[in-house]
Design a protein around this motif. Structure first.
Motif, short mmCIF file in Angstrom:
data_model
loop_
_atom_site.label_atom_id
_atom_site.label_comp_id
_atom_site.label_asym_id
_atom_site.label_seq_id
_atom_site.Cartn_x
_atom_site.Cartn_y
_atom_site.Cartn_z
N GLU A 6 -0.03 -29.72 91.93
CA GLU A 6 -0.15 -29.99 90.65
C GLU A 6 -1.62 -30.19 90.01
O GLU A 6 -2.47 -30.13 90.80
CB GLU A 6 0.36 -31.35 90.76
CG GLU A 6 1.94 -31.93 91.24
CD GLU A 6 1.87 -32.23 92.57
OE1 GLU A 6 2.76 -32.81 93.16
OE2 GLU A 6 0.70 -31.91 93.41
N SER A 7 -1.48 -30.13 88.84
CA SER A 7 -2.85 -30.17 87.99
C SER A 7 -2.56 -30.93 86.84
O SER A 7 -1.29 -30.65 86.17
CB SER A 7 -3.77 -28.87 87.98
OG SER A 7 -2.74 -28.07 87.52
N GLY A 8 -3.34 -31.09 85.87
CA GLY A 8 -3.32 -31.38 84.57
C GLY A 8 -3.25 -32.87 84.05
O GLY A 8 -3.17 -33.20 82.82
N LEU A 18 -0.10 -34.73 77.18
CA LEU A 18 -0.73 -34.00 78.25
C LEU A 18 0.19 -33.22 78.91
O LEU A 18 1.48 -33.27 78.77
CB LEU A 18 -0.94 -35.05 79.61
CG LEU A 18 -2.19 -36.22 79.39
CD1 LEU A 18 -2.14 -36.86 80.74
CD2 LEU A 18 -3.37 -35.14 79.64
N ARG A 19 -0.22 -32.03 79.63
CA ARG A 19 0.63 -30.99 80.18
C ARG A 19 0.25 -30.97 81.55
O ARG A 19 -0.91 -30.55 81.83
CB ARG A 19 0.48 -29.36 79.50
CG ARG A 19 1.69 -28.67 79.90
CD ARG A 19 1.56 -27.34 79.08
NE ARG A 19 0.71 -26.33 79.85
CZ ARG A 19 0.98 -25.05 79.77
NH1 ARG A 19 2.06 -24.58 79.08
NH2 ARG A 19 -0.15 -24.40 80.31
N LEU A 20 1.24 -31.11 82.43
CA LEU A 20 1.11 -30.99 83.83
C LEU A 20 1.52 -29.70 84.34
O LEU A 20 2.56 -29.02 83.75
CB LEU A 20 1.95 -32.09 84.70
CG LEU A 20 1.80 -33.43 84.18
CD1 LEU A 20 2.60 -34.52 85.36
CD2 LEU A 20 0.19 -33.84 84.24
N SER A 21 1.09 -29.04 85.40
CA SER A 21 1.39 -27.91 85.79
C SER A 21 1.55 -27.94 87.40
O SER A 21 0.78 -28.87 88.10
CB SER A 21 0.21 -26.83 85.49
OG SER A 21 0.13 -26.38 84.23
N TYR A 78 6.01 -26.51 84.66
CA TYR A 78 5.11 -27.22 83.71
C TYR A 78 5.98 -28.60 83.43
O TYR A 78 7.20 -28.73 83.12
CB TYR A 78 5.03 -26.68 82.51
CG TYR A 78 4.34 -25.53 82.62
CD1 TYR A 78 4.99 -23.88 82.82
CD2 TYR A 78 2.80 -25.34 83.01
CE1 TYR A 78 4.47 -23.08 82.97
CE2 TYR A 78 2.32 -24.04 83.12
CZ TYR A 78 2.93 -22.90 83.18
OH TYR A 78 2.32 -21.78 83.38
N GLN A 80 5.56 -30.69 79.81
CA GLN A 80 4.85 -31.06 78.54
C GLN A 80 5.21 -32.77 78.31
O GLN A 80 6.48 -33.01 78.19
CB GLN A 80 5.31 -30.47 77.44
CG GLN A 80 4.47 -30.45 76.16
CD GLN A 80 3.10 -30.40 76.17
OE1 GLN A 80 2.48 -29.37 76.55
NE2 GLN A 80 2.55 -31.20 75.49
N THR A 118 -0.62 -35.87 90.86
CA THR A 118 -1.84 -35.77 89.79
C THR A 118 -1.42 -37.21 88.94
O THR A 118 -0.59 -37.55 88.68
CB THR A 118 -1.74 -34.55 89.00
OG1 THR A 118 -2.90 -34.75 88.14
CG2 THR A 118 -0.38 -34.52 88.19
#
Length: 124
Positions: A6-8, A18-21, A78, A80, A118
């Protein structure tokens, strides 16, 4: 074997976005993919999930604010997150699994592969 990263995550003020990936490797294309979160002292809870057919499900607490999507070509999931609230503060995890029933898509016990998480912090 499936690996998820994970990131973001980050810190934002209430009302922000925020948008997590989640970058996946291995055989994730046939799995149900989901986002889960866990706040200190609380049980892990399902936020949103998407299956291989593109069907999605959301927790009531995030409906209308969060959107889950995936890019199969990039093997990336993702999340969002808009209109963030302080109660959205938690560690967010990406997971892959094969829940049999649609009603289990937000049940973390049905998912066997997990990322490291994350952190998302929303201040008021």
């Amino acid at each position: 074997q499936v690996q998820l990263v994970e990131s973001g995550g980050g810190s934002v003020q209430a009302g922000g976005s925020l948008r997590l990936s989640c970058a996946g490797s291995g055989s994730t294309y046939s799995s149900c993919m989901g986002w889960f979160r866990q706040a200190p002292g609380k049980e892990r809870e399902g936020v949103a999930a998407i299956d291989s057919a593109g069907s999605t499900v959301y927790a009531d607490s995030v409906k209308g604010r969060f959107t889950i999507s995936k890019d199969n070509a990039k093997n990336t999931l993702y999340l969002q997150m808009n209109s963030l609230k302080p109660e959205d503060t938690a560690m967010y995890y990406c997971a892959a699994g094969r829940p049999y029933l649609y009603s289990d898509y937000l049940n973390y016990r049905q998912f066997g592969y997990w990322g490291q998480g994350t952190q998302v912090t929303v201040s008021s």
